[in-house]
Write an enzyme that holds these catalytic residues in place. Sequence first.
Site, PDB file in Angstrom:
ATOM      1  N   SER A   1     -11.897 -58.513  41.324  1.00 14.99           N
ATOM      2  CA  SER A   1     -11.901 -59.669  40.038  1.00 14.99           C
ATOM      3  C   SER A   1     -11.356 -59.220  39.314  1.00 14.99           C
ATOM      4  O   SER A   1     -10.862 -57.984  38.660  1.00 14.99           O
ATOM      5  CB  SER A   1     -13.096 -60.161  39.389  1.00 14.99           C
ATOM      6  OG  SER A   1     -13.038 -60.995  38.613  1.00 14.99           O
TER       7      SER A   1
ATOM      8  N   TYR B   1     -20.933 -56.465  36.192  1.00 14.59           N
ATOM      9  CA  TYR B   1     -20.218 -57.310  37.317  1.00 14.59           C
ATOM     10  C   TYR B   1     -18.676 -57.263  37.409  1.00 14.59           C
ATOM     11  O   TYR B   1     -18.518 -56.308  38.073  1.00 14.59           O
ATOM     12  CB  TYR B   1     -20.105 -58.802  36.800  1.00 14.59           C
ATOM     13  CG  TYR B   1     -19.315 -59.632  38.033  1.00 14.59           C
ATOM     14  CD1 TYR B   1     -19.496 -59.572  39.519  1.00 14.59           C
ATOM     15  CD2 TYR B   1     -18.148 -60.578  37.221  1.00 14.59           C
ATOM     16  CE1 TYR B   1     -18.662 -59.982  40.300  1.00 14.59           C
ATOM     17  CE2 TYR B   1     -17.346 -60.351  38.603  1.00 14.59           C
ATOM     18  CZ  TYR B   1     -16.870 -60.860  39.754  1.00 14.59           C
ATOM     19  OH  TYR B   1     -16.315 -61.010  40.911  1.00 14.59           O
TER      20      TYR B   1
END
Length: 312
Positions: free
Chosen positions: A148, A161
């Site tokens: 990501s 995250y």
Amino acid sequence: MNEQTSSAGWPASVLVTGATSGIGLATALLLARRGRRVIGTARSQDKADALVRTAREQGLVLDAVVMDLRDPVSCREAVGRAAELTDGGPDALVANAGIPLAGAITDVSEDRIREVMEVNVVGTLRMCSLVLPAMRERGRGRIVTVSSAAARISAPMNGWYSASKHALSAATHSLRMEIRRYGVQVVLVEPGTVATPFWDRAQEDLSALTTADADADADADADVHDRAASLFSRIQRAAGGPQPVARTIARALRVQRPRRRYTVGVDAHLGTALQCAAPLWLSDHVKSRLFALHTPADTAPAPARIRQTSGS
């Protein structure tokens, strides 16, 4: 290294983890549409059946296997089943499965921290290890890990995250160098914001924290969590679908010499560029204002907020 396009690079069979929604689903359907033998993983038999049914409704054929990325035995069984379906093991792995975790670093439970690290890092790299023996024996193979842009752009309320994806990106770079001599190519894909069900769980995390704030009478933190939930919601509404990421993954599988890293999305390109160019004090200031963290907090004693592992 610049990529070189060649149809010879296409793998005949691809194992796609997390194939029941979002980027994984879009990728599995796209690869099946382009004639690849696709095996998608699902967390439950119901989801596996739904994946096969969705493909059939579009005139496509793919297989689905049930797998829990947190369970080593389940992972081994899934790769074994994929080997049976592909006569020895898939030619490529798209390691896409992942989960979010929203909330301040000190507010989320240790159980959830372990879960996000197990799924996004340990389980994902476990799958890479499990498919490698067959690829090494053939002297060829390709692994695409889906990280990501958050791996390079840390923000408040998203730290765990980002940490998990940063770890995955770092490990992917190491893996690429370690196994290249066996004829196995490793590619990292870093998408920006994508409108998928992935965000729903992040909203659930923030909602749970807001409820805990109300129980603890922590108004200041509740405001921050509400602000984060509103910001995440606006970002999601503005985001595009997963198809551009799926097309990038397909390209990373197709070309003879893929790039080492593909960054997908205007927000990802712009965000990573600004993160590298801007001094930390400036990026901290902008992000803090976005999340309403730029004013001093009330320093009065408050109830203990540490959320440890249940039973600890």
